[in-house]
Write an enzyme that holds these catalytic residues in place. Structure first.
Site, short mmCIF file in Angstrom:
data_model
loop_
_atom_site.label_atom_id
_atom_site.label_comp_id
_atom_site.label_asym_id
_atom_site.label_seq_id
_atom_site.Cartn_x
_atom_site.Cartn_y
_atom_site.Cartn_z
N ARG A 24 -4.41 1.14 10.37
CA ARG A 24 -4.26 1.70 9.03
C ARG A 24 -3.06 2.63 9.06
O ARG A 24 -2.44 2.82 10.10
CB ARG A 24 -5.55 2.49 8.72
CG ARG A 24 -5.95 2.67 7.25
CD ARG A 24 -6.13 1.40 6.49
NE ARG A 24 -6.81 1.61 5.22
CZ ARG A 24 -6.21 1.81 4.05
NH1 ARG A 24 -4.89 1.85 3.97
NH2 ARG A 24 -6.92 1.96 2.95
N LYS A 25 -2.76 3.28 7.92
CA LYS A 25 -1.67 4.25 7.91
C LYS A 25 -1.98 5.43 8.84
O LYS A 25 -3.15 5.66 9.18
CB LYS A 25 -1.41 4.75 6.49
CG LYS A 25 -2.49 5.68 5.97
CD LYS A 25 -2.29 6.06 4.50
CE LYS A 25 -1.18 7.03 4.28
NZ LYS A 25 -1.24 7.63 2.90
N CYS A 54 -2.81 10.80 -3.37
CA CYS A 54 -1.43 11.02 -2.91
C CYS A 54 -0.89 12.36 -3.40
O CYS A 54 -0.04 12.97 -2.76
CB CYS A 54 -0.53 9.91 -3.42
SG CYS A 54 -1.12 8.27 -3.00
N GLY A 55 -1.38 12.83 -4.54
CA GLY A 55 -0.93 14.12 -5.08
C GLY A 55 -1.75 15.29 -4.53
O GLY A 55 -1.62 16.42 -5.00
N GLY A 115 -3.14 10.29 -9.60
CA GLY A 115 -3.53 9.28 -10.59
C GLY A 115 -4.77 8.49 -10.27
O GLY A 115 -5.29 7.76 -11.12
N ARG A 167 10.92 3.17 -0.04
CA ARG A 167 10.50 4.46 0.55
C ARG A 167 11.29 4.69 1.83
O ARG A 167 11.22 3.89 2.76
CB ARG A 167 9.00 4.43 0.84
CG ARG A 167 8.49 5.72 1.43
CD ARG A 167 7.02 5.62 1.78
NE ARG A 167 6.16 5.74 0.62
CZ ARG A 167 4.86 5.45 0.65
NH1 ARG A 167 4.30 5.03 1.76
NH2 ARG A 167 4.12 5.58 -0.45
FE1 SRM Z 1 -0.02 7.51 -1.15
C1 SRM Z 1 -1.08 4.32 -1.38
C2 SRM Z 1 2.44 6.93 -3.31
C3 SRM Z 1 1.42 10.45 -0.25
C4 SRM Z 1 -2.96 8.46 0.32
N1 SRM Z 1 0.62 5.88 -2.12
C5 SRM Z 1 0.06 4.64 -2.05
C6 SRM Z 1 0.94 3.61 -2.76
C7 SRM Z 1 1.83 2.99 -1.73
C8 SRM Z 1 0.11 2.54 -3.46
C9 SRM Z 1 0.95 1.44 -4.06
O1 SRM Z 1 1.30 0.49 -3.37
O2 SRM Z 1 1.27 1.54 -5.24
C10 SRM Z 1 1.69 4.53 -3.74
C11 SRM Z 1 3.08 4.09 -4.16
C12 SRM Z 1 3.32 4.42 -5.62
C13 SRM Z 1 4.76 4.48 -5.98
O3 SRM Z 1 5.30 3.50 -6.54
O4 SRM Z 1 5.36 5.53 -5.77
C14 SRM Z 1 1.61 5.87 -3.01
N2 SRM Z 1 1.69 8.45 -1.59
C15 SRM Z 1 2.52 8.11 -2.60
C16 SRM Z 1 3.56 9.18 -2.86
C17 SRM Z 1 4.90 8.64 -3.32
C18 SRM Z 1 3.00 10.18 -3.89
C19 SRM Z 1 4.06 11.11 -4.46
O5 SRM Z 1 4.33 10.96 -5.65
O6 SRM Z 1 4.59 11.94 -3.73
C20 SRM Z 1 3.56 9.86 -1.48
C21 SRM Z 1 4.52 9.22 -0.52
C22 SRM Z 1 4.54 9.91 0.81
C23 SRM Z 1 5.61 9.37 1.73
O7 SRM Z 1 6.75 9.76 1.55
O8 SRM Z 1 5.26 8.58 2.62
C24 SRM Z 1 2.13 9.59 -1.04
N3 SRM Z 1 -0.61 9.13 -0.08
C25 SRM Z 1 0.09 10.29 0.09
C26 SRM Z 1 -0.77 11.31 0.61
C27 SRM Z 1 -0.39 12.76 0.81
C28 SRM Z 1 0.07 13.14 2.19
O9 SRM Z 1 0.37 12.28 3.03
O10 SRM Z 1 0.10 14.34 2.43
C29 SRM Z 1 -2.02 10.74 0.78
C30 SRM Z 1 -3.30 11.45 1.25
C31 SRM Z 1 -3.23 11.77 2.70
C32 SRM Z 1 -3.65 10.64 3.60
O11 SRM Z 1 -3.06 9.57 3.54
O12 SRM Z 1 -4.56 10.86 4.38
C33 SRM Z 1 -1.91 9.38 0.34
N4 SRM Z 1 -1.71 6.55 -0.59
C34 SRM Z 1 -2.82 7.13 -0.07
C35 SRM Z 1 -3.86 6.14 0.06
C36 SRM Z 1 -5.28 6.37 0.62
C37 SRM Z 1 -5.26 6.12 2.10
C38 SRM Z 1 -6.57 5.70 2.68
O13 SRM Z 1 -6.77 5.91 3.89
O14 SRM Z 1 -7.39 5.09 1.98
C39 SRM Z 1 -3.32 4.94 -0.43
C40 SRM Z 1 -4.02 3.57 -0.52
C41 SRM Z 1 -3.94 2.82 0.75
O15 SRM Z 1 -3.21 3.16 1.69
O16 SRM Z 1 -4.64 1.81 0.82
C42 SRM Z 1 -1.97 5.24 -0.85
FE1 SF4 Z 2 -3.22 6.67 -6.83
FE2 SF4 Z 2 -1.38 7.32 -5.04
FE3 SF4 Z 2 -0.79 5.66 -7.01
FE4 SF4 Z 2 -1.13 8.25 -7.50
S1 SF4 Z 2 0.50 7.31 -6.30
S2 SF4 Z 2 -1.95 6.62 -8.68
S3 SF4 Z 2 -2.83 8.72 -6.11
S4 SF4 Z 2 -2.22 5.33 -5.31
#
Ligand code: SRM
Ligand code: SF4
Length: 526
Positions: A182-183, A450-451, A445, A68
């Site tokens: 946290r993030k 994240c979506g 998903g 990333r």
């Molecule tokens: Fe996300 C965790 C993908 C935007 C909330 N997110 C993850 C992980 C890293 C989980 C993992 O290790 O597999 C996903 C990686 C999957 C992969 O292989 O791609 C993942 N998040 C994404 C992306 C790639 C979705 C996309 O297809 O666009 C986005 C990457 C953004 C970036 O460039 O940094 C992405 N994630 C978001 C957003 C949207 C936003 O920021 O506008 C959110 C909701 C907003 C927020 O965070 O408040 C989001 N992601 C989460 C969470 C829930 C956070 C929490 O506080 O519980 C997780 C799980 C965690 O962090 O424990 C997570």
């Molecule tokens: Fe769940 Fe984020 Fe993975 Fe999508 S990319 S399946 S919302 S953790």
């Protein structure tokens, strides 16, 4: 630190990992990891600490990592795009890239033995992936048309870069901010349409004019930002950001980011990972105390918020051809279905940006691409380029606003496959329905969101459902999300629809709420 000072035995798993060794420490071990190979690396380094460098172990595809990047304000140069394309190209069918919902890029198929070379390549073109995962500040979003939009109030590009530089020590890594509870998400918008979804960030800056006292004691109207705090989505709770009742001029934005991050770092709740995002601290303290602590770190009184902000437009998606504020120049937004790019696509985007524009490429939170600075004289030819058949400038209304997270193909949290299913469902709906208005359909998903299904007209969140005695992939449906001015989050209106039964449900929602018509009926009324 509030509960980070508790004994190591009472720390949760992630706090222990951080206490044992800072995430950034793996930076010095990359050569060693490369020669060891992924299977021999210590598990907490491989599965967690490498995320401090933006390198994500993928249990779904072991040995093929995801990387990333950080793309501040979503701006990439053609040289950078070529480097990214070269990296994924070497992995053949395993290699690809995604534009993310944070205006960013993720690479797929990465092998650990290539990391030294990849980081070297990043350095030559000024790219960094540092602090992009785990308990760090994510990619900082800004207006995708900053500096191009004639109506913008402020060009966010430099400020976003300054914030990133402060937090990451110019991309080298900054131990000051590598152990947050946290993030943390930051967004800044200088346009009128809230193009960054300010309301879903932990810290957001939105444009606002305010009366301020000058040194001569007179009042003058100045541009600056009202500050929002605490927005976030998680599987347990989703909240829109709330006003901090603070206004800062542009030159104070970086200092305020630092102040808020210091308070979060030193006082944020760390015991329970489900209750560690900034909003939980604001709840515990109350907004007044939180504001007071931020003010102490900021080092001078915070001005109260301006009575009104300048977000008064509907959100734009930037797909199509638009005039820039610079006479004779245009920006063109290309629709990239669910953000997925092949190496070939990336080379082609880089080439188009170089040949027709000034080499710059912009990304949007809708997972699309903008090529700016195309002169009027080159526009007609640009529009005949074959890449525009794949990445259209006038996609159909449902396709146009489709967003999808990574889903089961690569993400181990996923409860369902998303990207391919999202595309197939939309195609089927567009075959049977005539839809004339844009409908923002977001797939995610799992409940991590994240979506961003809560900002969609129709949001689909993956879940598992029982059907005929079997567990199958399904979705919960969200509706009512509003973006742009008066943004608000949507809520769940229907739970547990098996994906195989989804199409007729979506069809009915589109007919009832978005003026869609079955094709036969539409033909009869024409
Ligand atoms: Fe996300 C965790 C993908 C935007 C909330 N997110 C993850 C992980 C890293 C989980 C993992 O290790 O597999 C996903 C990686 C999957 C992969 O292989 O791609 C993942 N998040 C994404 C992306 C790639 C979705 C996309 O297809 O666009 C986005 C990457 C953004 C970036 O460039 O940094 C992405 N994630 C978001 C957003 C949207 C936003 O920021 O506008 C959110 C909701 C907003 C927020 O965070 O408040 C989001 N992601 C989460 C969470 C829930 C956070 C929490 O506080 O519980 C997780 C799980 C965690 O962090 O424990 C997570
Ligand atoms: Fe769940 Fe984020 Fe993975 Fe999508 S990319 S399946 S919302 S953790």
């Amino acid at each position: 630190m509030t509960d980070a000072t508790t004994t190591t035995t009472s720390l949760n798993k992630f706090e222990k990992i951080k206490a044992e060794k800072d995430g950034l420490a793996v930076k010095a071990e990359i050569e060693k990891f490369a020669s060891l190979g992924w299977e021999a690396i210590d598990e907490s380094d491989r599965d967690y600490r490498l995320k401090w460098l933006g390198v994500f172990f993928r249990p779904v595809t072991p040995g093929k990592f995801m990387m990333r990047l950080r793309i501040p304000n979503g701006i990439v140069t053609h040289q950078q795009m070529r480097v990214l394309a070269e990296i994924v190209q070497r992995y053949g069918d395993d290699g690809s890239a995604d534009i993310t919902t944070r205006q960013n890029i993720q690479l797929r198929g990465i092998r650990i033995e290539d990391l030294p070379d990849i980081f070297q390549k990043f350095r030559t073109v000024g790219l960094t992936s540092v602090q992009s995962g785990m308990d760090n500040v994510r990619n900082i979003t800004g207006d995708p048309v900053a500096g191009l939009d004639a109506e913008e109030l402020f060009d966010t590009r430099e400020l976003v870069q300054q914030i990133q530089d402060a937090i990451t020590n110019k991309g080298e890594g900054n131990p000051e901010f590598t152990n947050l509870p946290r993030k943390f998400n930051i967004a800044i918008t200088g346009g009128r349409d809230n193009s960054v979804h300010a309301e879903i960030n932990d810290l957001a800056f939105i444009p606002a004019f305010r009366e301020v006292s000058t040194q001569q004691g007179c009042q003058s109207r100045r541009f600056g930002f009202n500050v929002l705090v605490g927005g976030f989505f998680s599987s347990k709770r989703c909240e829109a950001a709330i006003p901090l009742n603070a206004w800062v001029p542009p030159e104070d934005v970086v200092a305020l980011c630092r102040a808020v991050l210091e308070v979060f770092r030193d006082c944020g709740l760390r015991a329970n990972r489900q209750k560690s995002r900034l909003m939980w601290l604001i709840d515990e303290w109350g907004l007044e105390k939180f504001r007071c602590e931020v003010e102490n770190r900021f080092g001078k009184p915070l001005l109260s918020a301006a009575p009104k902000d300048e977000i008064d437009w509907e959100k734009r998606d930037h797909i199509g051809v638009y005039k820039q504020k610079q006479p004779g120049l245009n920006y063109v937004g290309l629709h990239v279905p669910v953000g997925r790019l092949t190496a070939e696509d990336m080379f082609e985007i880089a080439r188009l940006a170089e040949v027709y524009g000034n080499g710059e490429i912009r990304l949007t939170v809708e997972q699309n691409v903008i090529i700016p600075n195309i002169p009027d004289s080159r526009l007609v030819l640009f529009l005949t380029e074959p890449l525009l058949e794949k990445f259209s400038i006038s996609p159909k209304p449902l396709t146009r606003s489709l967003i999808s997270c990574t889903g089961a193909q690569f993400c181990n949290f996923a409860l369902i496959e998303t990207k391919q299913r999202a595309l197939a469902t939309i195609q089927a709906l567009e075959t049977e329905l005539e839809v004339t208005q844009k409908v923002r359909i977001h797939w995610t998903g799992c409940p991590n969101s994240c979506g961003q299904p809560q900002v969609a007209d129709i949001g689909l969140m993956g879940t598992k459902v029982r059907k005929n005695g079997k567990t199958v992939e399904g979705v919960d449906i969200y509706m009512g999300g509003k973006v742009g001015k008066d943004a608000r989050l949507g809520t769940c209106i229907q739970k547990g629809i098996p994906c195989e039964d989804l199409q007729p449900v979506l069809r009915d929602l589109l007919i009832q709420h978005f003026q869609a018509k079955p094709k036969q009926e539409a033909l009869a009324t024409h």
